[in-house]
Motif scaffolding. Structure first.
Motif, PDB file in Angstrom:
ATOM      1  N   GLY A 119     -21.875  57.067 -39.355  1.00 26.30           N
ATOM      2  CA  GLY A 119     -22.376  55.813 -38.393  1.00 26.30           C
ATOM      3  C   GLY A 119     -21.319  55.596 -37.541  1.00 26.30           C
ATOM      4  N   ILE A 120     -20.012  55.827 -37.577  1.00 24.40           N
ATOM      5  CA  ILE A 120     -19.235  55.377 -36.369  1.00 24.40           C
ATOM      6  C   ILE A 120     -19.139  56.397 -35.180  1.00 24.40           C
ATOM      7  N   ARG A 121     -19.453  55.861 -34.222  1.00 21.43           N
ATOM      8  CA  ARG A 121     -19.429  56.610 -32.699  1.00 21.43           C
ATOM      9  C   ARG A 121     -18.051  56.489 -32.292  1.00 21.43           C
ATOM     10  N   ILE A 122     -17.635  58.042 -32.100  1.00 19.20           N
ATOM     11  CA  ILE A 122     -16.149  58.179 -31.534  1.00 19.20           C
ATOM     12  C   ILE A 122     -16.312  58.726 -30.142  1.00 19.20           C
ATOM     13  N   GLU A 123     -15.272  57.884 -29.259  1.00 25.07           N
ATOM     14  CA  GLU A 123     -15.310  58.368 -28.042  1.00 25.07           C
ATOM     15  C   GLU A 123     -13.771  58.778 -27.862  1.00 25.07           C
ATOM     16  N   ILE A 124     -13.398  60.042 -27.273  1.00 23.14           N
ATOM     17  CA  ILE A 124     -12.116  60.511 -26.990  1.00 23.14           C
ATOM     18  C   ILE A 124     -11.833  60.273 -25.511  1.00 23.14           C
ATOM     19  N   MET A 125     -10.792  59.799 -25.154  1.00 17.12           N
ATOM     20  CA  MET A 125     -10.354  59.760 -23.796  1.00 17.12           C
ATOM     21  C   MET A 125      -8.917  60.307 -23.671  1.00 17.12           C
ATOM     22  N   GLU A 126      -8.968  61.543 -23.043  1.00 12.98           N
ATOM     23  CA  GLU A 126      -7.813  62.189 -22.706  1.00 12.98           C
ATOM     24  C   GLU A 126      -7.208  61.858 -21.453  1.00 12.98           C
ATOM     25  N   GLY A 127      -5.790  62.157 -21.500  1.00 10.87           N
ATOM     26  CA  GLY A 127      -4.876  61.924 -20.084  1.00 10.87           C
ATOM     27  C   GLY A 127      -3.674  61.835 -20.579  1.00 10.87           C
TER      28      GLY A 127
END
Length: 290
Positions: A119-127
Motif C-alpha cells: 500500500g506504500i506508493r514509491i516515487e524515485i527521483m534520480e539526479g
C-alpha cells in the motif's frame, strides 16, 4: 488551508503544468484551475504565472513553497503514523537517488519492501548530487541515496564503499594498461558529468592537487560514457555506474585504489516517516550483501 490544495499547488509547480497536477490527483483540468484560483483568493495574492507552456510560481509563492512542503511532509508523517498503527497499510515514500543506485541496488530493496507493504506508493527521483541535495533540503524527498561529502548537513547511514575507475575508449593508448595513476591523467582530456561539477571527482582531484583539462561536460555519467566511446576524452567515475553499461569502454583501476562512500542521507532520522524508517532498515540489510 486545505492540504489537498497545497499538494496540488506543489505538484503543479514541480511539474510545471496544471494538467499534470490534474492527472496526478484525478481531477479535471477545470477543477484544478478553480482550486488554484480559490487558493490564490485565500492567500490574497497571485501564486502562479500562467503561460501557454505551463505554470511557474510567482516570487511571493516561492516564499511560501518551503512552508507548504513542510506542511505536506508533516501531514504525510501523521497519515503514515496512523497507518503504521494499522500495519503501515498506506502512504507515500519519495526516494532521491543516484541513477546507478536506482538501477543496481534499489530494485532489490523495493521488491522486498513492496511485498511486505504493497500500500506504500514509491516515487524515485534520480539526479546528480546537487539535485538530490536540493530534493532533501526542499522536503521533496524523504531520503536520498548518494555519496558522502565533507560537511554533509544530514544524518548519514553508510552502506558500501565503491572503487573509482577511469574509463577510456578501447582504441585509446591506455586501454591495454592494467591500472593508472591520477597523475598520468593530467595529460588527458577529462569529460565531466554533473553539470561539469561532479563532486566525487572534484574531491578526488583536489586531494591530489591535480589540474586536468576538461572541454566537455554533461549531466549524467551514462551520456558521458558515449562521449568516451567516441574517443573524445576519458572519464573518472565510481564502478557501480558501469555495471551492465560498458559497451565499448575499457575500465582502468586507479593506482593506488580510491573509493567513495555510498549511503543514505535523511534530514532527521528521528522525525522521518514510518515508511522511510522501515525502508532504511530494509536497505541496510539488503544492499551490503549485493
Amino acid at each position: 488551508m486545505d492540504i489537498i490544495k497545497a499538494k496540488v499547488f506543489l505538484h503543479a509547480v514541480d511539474s510545471g503544468s496544471l494538467a499534470n497536477a490534474a492527472a496526478q490527483f484525478d481531477y479535471t483540468p477545470s477543477a484544478i484551475s478553480h482550486m488554484m484560483m480559490a487558493l490564490e483568493s485565500e492567500v490574497g495574492f497571485p501564486l502562479l504565472i500562467r503561460t501557454k507552456s505551463g505554470v511557474t510560481p510567482t516570487r511571493n509563492a516561492e516564499r511560501l513553497i518551503p512552508i507548504l512542503r513542510a506542511q505536506c511532509s508533516f501531514e504525510e508523517q501523521f497519515r503514515q503514523m496512523v497507518s503504521e498503527i494499522h500495519g503501515l497499510s498506506s502512504g507515500e515514500l519519495r526516494i532521491a537517488s543516484y541513477a546507478s543506485i536506482a538501477c543496481q541496488w534499489l530494485p532489490s530493496v523495493i521488491s522486498r519492501f513492496h511485498a511486505d507493504y504493497p500500500g506504500i506508493r514509491i516515487e524515485i527521483m534520480e539526479g546528480v548530487w546537487q539535485d538530490l541535495d536540493s530534493y532533501l533540503r526542499e522536503n521533496r524527498a524523504d531520503l536520498a541515496f548518494f555519496s558522502h561529502q565533507p560537511s554533509l548537513p544530514y544524518h548519514w547511514i553508510f552502506l558500501k564503499k565503491d572503487p573509482m575507475v577511469v574509463a577510456v575508449s578501447c582504441s585509446h593508448p591506455l586501454a591495454s594498461r592494467s591500472s593508472i595513476s591520477l597523475r598520468e591523467l593530467e595529460k588527458e582530456t577529462l569529460i565531466m558529468p554533473a553539470y561539469g561539477a561532479d563532486l566525487d571527482v572534484e574531491n578526488l582531484l583536489r586531494s591530489r592537487d591535480l589540474k586536468i583539462h576538461s572541454s566537455i561536460s554533461t549531466i549524467q555519467n551514462y551520456s558521458a560514457m558515449g562521449l568516451v566511446e567516441q574517443g573524445l576524452g576519458v572519464l573518472i567515475m565510481n564502478e557501480l555506474i558501469t555495471k551492465g553499461r560498458l559497451n565499448h569502454l575499457c575500465l582502468l583501476p586507479l593506482d593506488p585504489p580510491q573509493y567513495i562512500k555510498l549511503g543514505i542521507a535523511v534530514s532527521d532520522l528521528n522525525r522521518s516517516s514510518p515508511a522511510a524508517q522501515r525502508f532504511i532498515s530494509y536497505a541496510k540489510e539488503i544492499i551490503p550483501k549485493l
